[in-house]
Design a protein around this motif. Structure first.
Motif, PDB file in Angstrom:
ATOM      1  N   ILE A  45      -6.957   6.683  27.710  1.00 11.16           N
ATOM      2  CA  ILE A  45      -5.865   7.255  28.513  1.00 11.16           C
ATOM      3  C   ILE A  45      -5.982   8.776  28.532  1.00 11.16           C
ATOM      4  N   ASN A  46      -6.277   9.372  27.384  1.00 13.80           N
ATOM      5  CA  ASN A  46      -6.428  10.829  27.300  1.00 13.80           C
ATOM      6  C   ASN A  46      -7.626  11.336  28.101  1.00 13.80           C
TER       7      ASN A  46
ATOM      8  N   VAL B  45      -8.824   9.907  30.865  1.00 12.98           N
ATOM      9  CA  VAL B  45      -8.419   9.849  32.275  1.00 12.98           C
ATOM     10  C   VAL B  45      -7.475  11.006  32.595  1.00 12.98           C
ATOM     11  N   LYS B  46      -6.561  11.292  31.685  1.00 13.47           N
ATOM     12  CA  LYS B  46      -5.631  12.410  31.880  1.00 13.47           C
ATOM     13  C   LYS B  46      -6.390  13.732  31.970  1.00 13.47           C
ATOM     14  N   LYS B  47      -7.368  13.930  31.110  1.00 15.90           N
ATOM     15  CA  LYS B  47      -8.163  15.159  31.113  1.00 15.90           C
ATOM     16  C   LYS B  47      -8.940  15.294  32.421  1.00 15.90           C
ATOM     17  N   ILE B  48      -9.495  14.214  32.918  1.00 18.12           N
ATOM     18  CA  ILE B  48     -10.215  14.250  34.195  1.00 18.12           C
ATOM     19  C   ILE B  48      -9.257  14.652  35.313  1.00 18.12           C
ATOM     20  N   ALA B  49      -8.055  14.082  35.323  1.00 19.23           N
ATOM     21  CA  ALA B  49      -7.061  14.423  36.344  1.00 19.23           C
ATOM     22  C   ALA B  49      -6.686  15.903  36.259  1.00 19.23           C
ATOM     23  N   GLU B  50      -6.549  16.413  35.048  1.00 18.56           N
ATOM     24  CA  GLU B  50      -6.243  17.839  34.870  1.00 18.56           C
ATOM     25  C   GLU B  50      -7.381  18.714  35.394  1.00 18.56           C
ATOM     26  N   GLU B  51      -8.614  18.321  35.114  1.00 21.03           N
ATOM     27  CA  GLU B  51      -9.776  19.084  35.585  1.00 21.03           C
ATOM     28  C   GLU B  51      -9.857  19.090  37.112  1.00 21.03           C
ATOM     29  N   LEU B  52      -9.393  18.014  37.738  1.00 20.83           N
ATOM     30  CA  LEU B  52      -9.409  17.922  39.202  1.00 20.83           C
ATOM     31  C   LEU B  52      -8.199  18.613  39.831  1.00 20.83           C
ATOM     32  N   GLU B  53      -7.362  19.228  38.989  1.00 20.69           N
ATOM     33  CA  GLU B  53      -6.215  20.044  39.400  1.00 20.69           C
ATOM     34  C   GLU B  53      -5.060  19.249  39.997  1.00 20.69           C
TER      35      GLU B  53
ATOM     36  N   LYS C  92      -1.341  17.989  40.000  1.00 18.03           N
ATOM     37  CA  LYS C  92      -0.142  18.703  39.550  1.00 18.03           C
ATOM     38  C   LYS C  92       0.655  17.859  38.557  1.00 18.03           C
ATOM     39  N   ASN C  93       1.080  16.686  38.957  1.00 17.86           N
ATOM     40  CA  ASN C  93       1.869  15.791  38.103  1.00 17.86           C
ATOM     41  C   ASN C  93       1.014  14.604  37.717  1.00 17.86           C
ATOM     42  N   ILE C  94       0.927  14.360  36.445  1.00 17.64           N
ATOM     43  CA  ILE C  94       0.182  13.208  35.944  1.00 17.64           C
ATOM     44  C   ILE C  94       1.183  12.322  35.222  1.00 17.64           C
ATOM     45  N   SER C  95       1.358  11.112  35.733  1.00 12.28           N
ATOM     46  CA  SER C  95       2.342  10.174  35.183  1.00 12.28           C
ATOM     47  C   SER C  95       1.641   8.956  34.618  1.00 12.28           C
ATOM     48  N   ILE C  96       2.265   8.364  33.630  1.00 10.11           N
ATOM     49  CA  ILE C  96       1.776   7.105  33.070  1.00 10.11           C
ATOM     50  C   ILE C  96       2.825   6.042  33.372  1.00 10.11           C
ATOM     51  N   LEU C  97       2.437   5.035  34.133  1.00 10.42           N
ATOM     52  CA  LEU C  97       3.334   3.948  34.528  1.00 10.42           C
ATOM     53  C   LEU C  97       2.716   2.605  34.165  1.00 10.42           C
ATOM     54  N   SER C  98       3.584   1.630  33.928  1.00 11.69           N
ATOM     55  CA  SER C  98       3.085   0.263  33.751  1.00 11.69           C
ATOM     56  C   SER C  98       2.532  -0.210  35.097  1.00 11.69           C
ATOM     57  N   MET C  99       1.766  -1.267  35.061  1.00 10.02           N
ATOM     58  CA  MET C  99       1.209  -1.795  36.312  1.00 10.02           C
ATOM     59  C   MET C  99       2.319  -2.207  37.272  1.00 10.02           C
TER      60      MET C  99
END
Length: 164
Positions: free
Chosen positions: A38-39, A41-49, A51-58
């Protein structure tokens, strides 16, 4: 992960290096996802700039996608298919163009996406039909208060989406 970014055109010839910049990103861990994964994937999203990164259930993801993406595409498709539009181009303003931009659609991909989230999308369509019928009925009955209340609520809720 699910980037909440896209355009009505597709193919490498329509690529845009800034498509993810300031967009939203949803991470949907499965029961097998590790905290490390999960971290990453979050880091990749941050690198791609993003803005909001959310964690949701399916389930939460499917509800959000059904309402925010798939339903809006259904509305745009329906607007474009309810009247022949060649002659309308000469009369349209920005509101119609803005509302139907996403009707320029990849039918193979989107029909599959609709089927993959069928039950949730049907639920969201029913919700929209209920609200649209409420507005229609208030117009038919000249119920100005209901129309105005809906418009005030719409304006208030839309204000959260205004870019700052």
């Amino acid at each position: 992960g699910h980037p909440m970014a896209g355009r009505e055109v597709y193919g490498v010839q329509n690529s845009n290096k800034d498509i993810f910049k300031n967009a939203n990103y949803i991470i949907t861990p499965s029961k097998n996802s590790t905290e490390h994964a999960i971290n990453v994937v979050k880091k990749i999203a941050e690198e791609l700039e993003f803005k909001n990164i959310s964690i949701l259930s399916m389930e939460e993801h499917d509800e959000m996608i059904g309402f925010l993406s798939q339903l809006t595409h259904c509305i745009a498709i329906s607007l474009m298919t309810c009247k022949e539009s060649k002659h309308l181009v000469s009369y349209t303003g920005d509101s119609f163009r803005d509302l139907t931009r996403i009707a320029r659609i990849n039918e193979n991909m989107w029909s599959e996406l609709f089927l993959m989230n069928k039950n949730e999308l049907l639920s969201q369509m029913d919700l929209f039909i209920k609200e649209f019928s409420k507005l229609r009925n208030s117009l038919e009955n000249e119920d100005l208060e209901t129309m105005k209340d809906m418009m005030k609520l719409s304006t208030y809720r839309r204000s959260f989406f205004n870019k700052k």
